[in-house]
Enzyme design. Sequence first.
Site, PDB file in Angstrom:
ATOM      1  CG  HIS A 161      -0.407  -0.060   2.538  1.00 11.90           C
ATOM      2  ND1 HIS A 161       0.371   0.949   3.035  1.00 11.90           N
ATOM      3  CD2 HIS A 161      -0.477  -0.985   3.532  1.00 11.90           C
ATOM      4  CE1 HIS A 161       0.744   0.671   4.262  1.00 11.90           C
ATOM      5  NE2 HIS A 161       0.250  -0.520   4.595  1.00 11.90           N
ATOM      6  CG  HIS A 192       4.169  -1.334   2.380  1.00 11.96           C
ATOM      7  ND1 HIS A 192       2.932  -1.815   2.079  1.00 11.96           N
ATOM      8  CD2 HIS A 192       4.445  -1.771   3.630  1.00 11.96           C
ATOM      9  CE1 HIS A 192       2.472  -2.533   3.096  1.00 11.96           C
ATOM     10  NE2 HIS A 192       3.376  -2.515   4.062  1.00 11.96           N
ATOM     11  CB  CYS A 208       2.101  -8.863  18.210  1.00 11.24           C
ATOM     12  SG  CYS A 208       1.178  -8.221  16.782  1.00 11.24           S
ATOM     13  CB  CYS A 222       4.678  -6.645  15.727  1.00 12.35           C
ATOM     14  SG  CYS A 222       3.548  -5.320  16.078  1.00 12.35           S
ATOM     15  CB  CYS A 242      -0.522  -5.958  19.138  1.00 15.78           C
ATOM     16  SG  CYS A 242       0.484  -4.864  18.123  1.00 15.78           S
ATOM     17  CG  HIS A 287      -0.770  -5.489  14.038  1.00 17.16           C
ATOM     18  ND1 HIS A 287       0.522  -5.338  14.514  1.00 17.16           N
ATOM     19  CD2 HIS A 287      -0.667  -5.497  12.682  1.00 17.16           C
ATOM     20  CE1 HIS A 287       1.351  -5.284  13.482  1.00 17.16           C
ATOM     21  NE2 HIS A 287       0.663  -5.379  12.371  1.00 17.16           N
ATOM     22  CE  LYS A 300       2.183   0.677  10.235  1.00 15.22           C
ATOM     23  NZ  LYS A 300       2.353  -0.736  10.480  1.00 15.22           N
ATOM     24  CE  LYS A 335      -3.465  -3.325   0.289  1.00 19.29           C
ATOM     25  NZ  LYS A 335      -3.144  -4.113  -0.867  1.00 19.29           N
TER      26      LYS A 335
HETATM   27  N1  MSP Z   1       9.337  -6.988   7.362  1.00 17.27           N
HETATM   28  C1  MSP Z   1       9.421  -5.948   8.322  1.00 17.27           C
HETATM   29  C2  MSP Z   1      10.662  -5.123   8.133  1.00 17.27           C
HETATM   30  C3  MSP Z   1      11.950  -5.884   8.194  1.00 17.27           C
HETATM   31  S1  MSP Z   1      13.322  -4.879   7.877  1.00 17.27           S
HETATM   32  C4  MSP Z   1      14.615  -5.793   8.297  1.00 17.27           C
HETATM   33  C5  MSP Z   1       8.200  -5.049   8.204  1.00 17.27           C
HETATM   34  N2  MSP Z   1       7.563  -5.118   7.052  1.00 17.27           N
HETATM   35  S2  MSP Z   1       6.221  -4.296   6.704  1.00 17.27           S
HETATM   36  O1  MSP Z   1       5.902  -4.675   5.357  1.00 17.27           O
HETATM   37  O2  MSP Z   1       5.230  -4.534   7.689  1.00 17.27           O
HETATM   38  O3  MSP Z   1       6.589  -2.791   6.827  1.00 17.27           O
HETATM   39  C6  MSP Z   1       7.618  -2.267   6.086  1.00 17.27           C
HETATM   40  C7  MSP Z   1       7.716  -0.783   6.237  1.00 17.27           C
HETATM   41  O4  MSP Z   1       6.521  -0.155   5.802  1.00 17.27           O
HETATM   42  C8  MSP Z   1       7.943  -0.333   7.669  1.00 17.27           C
HETATM   43  O5  MSP Z   1       8.969   0.646   7.690  1.00 17.27           O
HETATM   44  C9  MSP Z   1       6.646   0.304   8.051  1.00 17.27           C
HETATM   45  O6  MSP Z   1       6.833   1.344   8.959  1.00 17.27           O
HETATM   46  C10 MSP Z   1       6.192   0.848   6.721  1.00 17.27           C
HETATM   47  N3  MSP Z   1       4.780   1.100   6.745  1.00 17.27           N
HETATM   48  C11 MSP Z   1       3.755   0.199   6.847  1.00 17.27           C
HETATM   49  N4  MSP Z   1       2.590   0.896   6.976  1.00 17.27           N
HETATM   50  C12 MSP Z   1       2.849   2.213   6.958  1.00 17.27           C
HETATM   51  C13 MSP Z   1       2.079   3.369   6.981  1.00 17.27           C
HETATM   52  N5  MSP Z   1       0.775   3.337   7.103  1.00 17.27           N
HETATM   53  N6  MSP Z   1       2.725   4.562   6.856  1.00 17.27           N
HETATM   54  C14 MSP Z   1       4.074   4.645   6.658  1.00 17.27           C
HETATM   55  N7  MSP Z   1       4.825   3.580   6.654  1.00 17.27           N
HETATM   56  C15 MSP Z   1       4.252   2.362   6.878  1.00 17.27           C
HETATM   57  O7  MSP Z   1       7.903  -4.334   9.131  1.00 17.27           O
END
Ligand code: MSP
Length: 531
Positions: free
Chosen positions: A23, A26, A132, A135, A154, A157, A310, A313
């Site tokens: 989304h 990311h 969790c 996370c 959590c 989430h 936040k 999905k």
């Molecule tokens: N797989 C772990 C990261 C491992 S790094 C060694 C993870 N993955 S994630 O897909 O859940 O998130 C990846 C990144 O996307 C994180 O930095 C997270 O903060 C960011 N975001 C996920 N949702 C977000 C928002 N709504 N807004 C901004 N960034 C967000 O965590």
Amino acid sequence: MTSPQNKAFYLTTPIYYVNDAPHIGHAYTTVAGDVMTRWLRMAGENVWFLTGTDEHGQKVLRTAEANNVAPQVWADRLVQDAWLPVLDVIDAKNDDFIRTTEPRHIERVQKFLTGLKDAGEIYEGAYEGPYCVGCEEFKLPADLITNESGENLCPIHSKPVEQISETNYFFKLSAYTQRLIAHYEANPHAVRPESAYNEVMSFLRSGLLDLSISRSTFDWGIEVPWDPSQVVYVWFDALLNYATAVGLGDDPESVGGQKFAQTWPADVHLVGKDILRFHAIIWPAMLMAANLALPGCVFAHGWLLVGGEKMSKSKLTGISPKSIVDLVGSDAFRYYFLRAITFGNDGAFSWEDLVARYTSELANGLGNLASRVQAMVGKYFDGALPAPSEYAPADLAIQELLAKTAKSADESVRDFDFQSGIIAVKEFIDAVNLYVTEQQPWVIAKGEDVQSQERLATILYTICESLRAISILYCPIMPKSMSTLWQEIGATESGLVQSLNGVGTWGQLKPGVAIVKGESMFPRIEEPASI
Ligand code: MSP
């Protein structure tokens, strides 16, 4: 052997979980990393930009099971259909893409782990506590919130945590508390912004517990080399991607070893604030335990919020990058998020704000400026850039402002203040638009005397030179349209290279080159149905 002089500036994004498609939250991190690395590349620096996917762990396993496929099949599908394509959608130019299921990663993780075990950093013990899966984190009771039915949730989430009780391997994380505190006291910019630094310091000062780094109740993970009944805890595996991708542990003479010498330590790990502690506490402790150099900086950005929470999905609030790119294009997507939100703070996304900024700043502000001057050079000088005559104070003021803009934009972007960098360029564009309004070249064009023609030529040259600089300064943010603009204003024909070095030096376009009026850079958009 590689000399440290040609060490690359190494920047990483987090590796993304493949339990779902990306989304805009990311894409936000990836765009920020891409803008920073494009900026440095355009300044002639040696850069390495890594992104990738995090494919192990319970979260991915459960999604695959729910979809009745093997986890590897699920991961392959998501990477091919969603995570690789999104890089094209947002126009990211990464140097490498690591998947944690690749042999290069698995082998190097196992070697690293064996090294830690041999060094006495790992012991076997019993773990009991909340976890969790969202996370993928072992939680402390103090981290949790309670709902009306008394369940522990959590806070990220809003889902119940699970109670884990199993025998597994522990990393002696607690032993690194004082060294981490000392490291951050000596390097206050190693965690940014300041709010993130303070969070890390107060967490460290409250003391650390040892970390369980393996799991025994499922098998979707990297096998612990000395105990096949356990798989490596997904975060321990995932954090190592930053180093495995550049050859961690390889013979110094080998290709991997040379790459490592040229890249490590990472200069910046860009992360969202939810994963700050993993990066600023567990990761450097792992590196300390292995006697490896620590990253220069962990920068924690804020969240894109929907309804104050936040975007995610799992909460059905995720917006796909493609839905925005289909409306305004990848350039405006990249521009919008870095322009609208201070990097480091949370920000709410709204379609209304996106469309309003697109229209006023890009279509009316920059797009109009370019098309007006292109049309005027076409009409008054048959499309050939006229040579400037003597500069008047108004022209010199633009030249001076450009020099200042180039300097301040560079300082801001390098400092992760993308917003100020963009605003500096935007203010320059506003100033040039005001200059056009005040100088009224279309009125001067009516005078047929030499003086009027010379004045007209100087004004149009001034605007084209300004656009030359803008097409460089905005290129890392909006690569597609700025490369087109660069061509249209005759910069290539002038023999120039689109580089940040010397961008503010006046008078680089060669009089006589063709100024072409192309398609509108930021066409008016139909408002989406959701507005
Ligand atoms: N797989 C772990 C990261 C491992 S790094 C060694 C993870 N993955 S994630 O897909 O859940 O998130 C990846 C990144 O996307 C994180 O930095 C997270 O903060 C960011 N975001 C996920 N949702 C977000 C928002 N709504 N807004 C901004 N960034 C967000 O965590």
